[in-house]
Enzyme design. Structure first.
Site, PDB file in Angstrom:
ATOM      1  N   ARG A  54      61.039  22.437 -22.356  1.00 20.23           N
ATOM      2  CA  ARG A  54      60.553  22.866 -23.728  1.00 20.23           C
ATOM      3  C   ARG A  54      60.794  21.719 -24.592  1.00 20.23           C
ATOM      4  O   ARG A  54      60.133  21.692 -25.712  1.00 20.23           O
ATOM      5  CB  ARG A  54      61.258  24.131 -24.131  1.00 20.23           C
ATOM      6  CG  ARG A  54      60.859  24.588 -25.722  1.00 20.23           C
ATOM      7  CD  ARG A  54      60.994  25.909 -26.033  1.00 20.23           C
ATOM      8  NE  ARG A  54      62.285  26.643 -25.302  1.00 20.23           N
ATOM      9  CZ  ARG A  54      63.499  26.391 -26.143  1.00 20.23           C
ATOM     10  NH1 ARG A  54      63.637  25.817 -26.921  1.00 20.23           N
ATOM     11  NH2 ARG A  54      64.509  27.409 -25.643  1.00 20.23           N
ATOM     12  N   TYR A 107      36.854  23.847 -38.666  1.00 20.54           N
ATOM     13  CA  TYR A 107      36.829  24.636 -37.526  1.00 20.54           C
ATOM     14  C   TYR A 107      37.343  26.246 -37.948  1.00 20.54           C
ATOM     15  O   TYR A 107      38.284  26.281 -38.604  1.00 20.54           O
ATOM     16  CB  TYR A 107      37.760  24.271 -36.354  1.00 20.54           C
ATOM     17  CG  TYR A 107      37.868  25.245 -35.327  1.00 20.54           C
ATOM     18  CD1 TYR A 107      36.989  25.657 -34.616  1.00 20.54           C
ATOM     19  CD2 TYR A 107      39.299  25.699 -34.970  1.00 20.54           C
ATOM     20  CE1 TYR A 107      37.226  26.635 -33.480  1.00 20.54           C
ATOM     21  CE2 TYR A 107      39.430  26.855 -33.837  1.00 20.54           C
ATOM     22  CZ  TYR A 107      38.376  26.874 -33.157  1.00 20.54           C
ATOM     23  OH  TYR A 107      38.827  27.934 -32.291  1.00 20.54           O
ATOM     24  N   ASP A 179      41.827  16.189 -39.158  1.00 26.33           N
ATOM     25  CA  ASP A 179      41.265  16.922 -37.563  1.00 26.33           C
ATOM     26  C   ASP A 179      40.357  15.764 -37.149  1.00 26.33           C
ATOM     27  O   ASP A 179      39.303  15.588 -37.539  1.00 26.33           O
ATOM     28  CB  ASP A 179      40.862  17.992 -37.819  1.00 26.33           C
ATOM     29  CG  ASP A 179      40.434  18.656 -36.196  1.00 26.33           C
ATOM     30  OD1 ASP A 179      40.377  17.963 -35.432  1.00 26.33           O
ATOM     31  OD2 ASP A 179      40.905  20.082 -36.139  1.00 26.33           O
ATOM     32  N   LYS A 204      38.963  18.890 -25.844  1.00 21.45           N
ATOM     33  CA  LYS A 204      37.565  18.581 -26.106  1.00 21.45           C
ATOM     34  C   LYS A 204      37.482  17.270 -25.585  1.00 21.45           C
ATOM     35  O   LYS A 204      37.805  17.226 -24.258  1.00 21.45           O
ATOM     36  CB  LYS A 204      37.439  18.439 -27.655  1.00 21.45           C
ATOM     37  CG  LYS A 204      37.804  19.820 -28.562  1.00 21.45           C
ATOM     38  CD  LYS A 204      36.938  20.975 -27.995  1.00 21.45           C
ATOM     39  CE  LYS A 204      37.078  22.133 -28.704  1.00 21.45           C
ATOM     40  NZ  LYS A 204      38.324  22.848 -28.828  1.00 21.45           N
TER      41      LYS A 204
HETATM   42  N1  PLP Z   1      40.032  21.492 -34.128  1.00 19.79           N
HETATM   43  C1  PLP Z   1      38.735  21.434 -33.853  1.00 19.79           C
HETATM   44  C2  PLP Z   1      37.677  20.486 -34.636  1.00 19.79           C
HETATM   45  C3  PLP Z   1      38.207  22.346 -32.927  1.00 19.79           C
HETATM   46  O1  PLP Z   1      37.049  22.384 -32.613  1.00 19.79           O
HETATM   47  C4  PLP Z   1      39.057  23.290 -32.147  1.00 19.79           C
HETATM   48  C5  PLP Z   1      38.654  24.204 -31.167  1.00 19.79           C
HETATM   49  O2  PLP Z   1      37.372  24.481 -31.005  1.00 19.79           O
HETATM   50  C6  PLP Z   1      40.221  23.171 -32.680  1.00 19.79           C
HETATM   51  C7  PLP Z   1      40.934  22.484 -33.562  1.00 19.79           C
HETATM   52  C8  PLP Z   1      41.281  24.221 -31.997  1.00 19.79           C
HETATM   53  O3  PLP Z   1      41.665  23.808 -30.631  1.00 19.79           O
HETATM   54  P1  PLP Z   1      42.101  24.588 -29.545  1.00 19.79           P
HETATM   55  O4  PLP Z   1      41.028  25.496 -28.921  1.00 19.79           O
HETATM   56  O5  PLP Z   1      42.411  23.526 -28.233  1.00 19.79           O
HETATM   57  O6  PLP Z   1      43.148  25.453 -29.859  1.00 19.79           O
END
Ligand code: PLP
Length: 392
Positions: A54, A107, A179, A204
């Site tokens: 962890r 998101y 992000d 992704k």
């Molecule tokens: N940030 C973006 C731009 C995303 O498209 C997503 C998920 O679609 C996330 C964060 C969240 O990531 P996760 O699905 O790996 O938890």
């Protein structure tokens, strides 16, 4: 032992070797999967730097060094999901009564986490059009602890001028998080443009094969990283060794994949623009994209996402989504398979109808995550689906 020294410009070499070295015990070229919870101490207080998975694990640490080399940051803190990475960022930077400014197009899960989880602990979130400097400046007049930006924004692909937004936020004393999931370190470097921390859903493009979920935070600020690492261990949501290993394997081809995703996406976007029945196409490197100059300035290519809207709105859009064959109707983005998504009913269902309308996410909007199939194969499938949707 330090990783192979790959210079800044050698992107593929950095992806393949950055922060990595053959296994000292066996010479194995790939970092082994250290699938273990615990590590034997040689004596009381004497160990090799690992005690409990962890807190730290050698395979996960290899991923964190590799991501650090790619984003030109300190080693990453990596997490079980992108949402876990965002949660760690919020827990590491926010306190009761703090205010967060987020891009209005972002998101949906990020806004849900801030409003419906952190809101209960007294964090106040305001969604702002961060693409509009005056609106952002106005929003920053109230004391703000953190600004969270997504550019290009998922799903409309609206861009924020990251250098300008970061300087405004810094003047106001806020921490700036970007992000960078949609472009990856290959196509955009937010830390060079002034961001304090970069967020990735490695689920992704970074892992890229629809095989794992994961997340990462990257910064050049030692104190912020220390705070994030404390939260990561205290809350207990680090990435797991096998997922880290798969992600490391995916990263080796990331620069090649991003170049191919971008080239194909541009071809598909240009083709879509010529089709009757397609009302609007958004892609940052299209001549018609309203923020193309900004895209050319802060991105190295357009990325793999294309969004478009059909005449006939939601009904026609849904018919198209139900008619694709090669492309898959699915939530994710950024993998080798071409995926189509209906943001209103899928990725952005957690927003209120008013929030979606304000962000320009209408019922007829279709998001295409262009994969690595031949452009002709993707276009052929979209062509038959468009005909079916428009004919009906
Ligand atoms: N940030 C973006 C731009 C995303 O498209 C997503 C998920 O679609 C996330 C964060 C969240 O990531 P996760 O699905 O790996 O938890």
């Amino acid at each position: 032992m330090s990783g192979f020294d790959v210079s800044r410009s050698h992107l593929c070499a950095r992806a393949i070797h950055g922060g990595l070295w053959p296994d000292p015990a066996t010479g194995a070229i790939l970092t082994p999967i250290y699938q273990t919870t615990t590590f034997r101490h040689e004596a009381v207080g004497v160990h090799k730097g690992y005690t409990y998975t962890r807190s730290a694990n050698p395979t996960v640490a290899a991923l964190e060094r590799n991501l650090g080399a790619l984003e030109e940051a300190l080693p990453a803190a990596s997490f079980a999901t992108g949402m876990a990475a965002l949660a760690a960022l919020f827990l590491a930077t926010l306190e009761h009564g703090d205010r967060v400014v987020v891009s209005d197009v972002i998101y949906g899960g990020t806004v849900r986490l801030l409003r419906r989880v952190l809101g209960a602990f007294g964090v106040v979130t305001e969604a702002v059009n961060t693409a509009d400097a005056d609106e952002l400046r106005e929003a920053l007049r109230a004391r703000t602890r953190l600004v969270v930006i997504e550019s290009p924004a998922n799903p409309t692909l609206k861009l924020t001028d990251l250098a300008l937004a970061a300087s405004l936020a810094h003047e106001a004393g806020a921490v700036v998080a970007v992000d960078n999931t949609v472009l990856t370190p290959v196509l955009q470097s937010p830390l060079d443009l002034g961001a304090d921390v970069v967020v990735h859903s490695t689920t992704k493009y970074i892992e890229g094969h629809n095989a794992t979920v994961g997340g990462a935070l990257l910064t050049r600020d030692e104190k912020l990283l220390e705070r994030i690492r404390f939260v990561q261990n205290a809350v207990g949501f680090p990435q797991a060794p096998f997922e880290a290993w798969l992600t490391l394997r995916g990263i080796k081809t990331l620069p090649l994949r991003m170049a191919r995703h971008s080239a194909t996406a541009l071809m598909v976007a240009q083709w879509l623009e010529r089709q009757p029945g397609v009302r609007r196409v958004a892609y940052p490197f299209l001549d018609s994209f309203p923020q193309r100059d900004l895209a050319l300035r802060q991105q190295r290519a357009g990325g793999g996402l294309v969004t478009f809207e059909l005449d006939g709105g939601e009904a026609t859009g849904i018919r198209l989504l139900n008619s694709v064959r090669l492309c898959a109707l699915a939530e994710n983005l950024g993998a080798v398979e071409t995926l189509v998504t209906h943001p209103v009913t899928m990725t952005h269902a957690s927003l209120t109808p008013e929030e979606r309308e304000a962000a320009g996410i209408g019922g007829g909007l279709v998001r295409l995550s262009v994969g690595l199939e031949e452009p002709e194969a993707i276009i052929e499938d979209l062509d038959q689906a468009l005909r079916a949707a428009v004919r009906a």
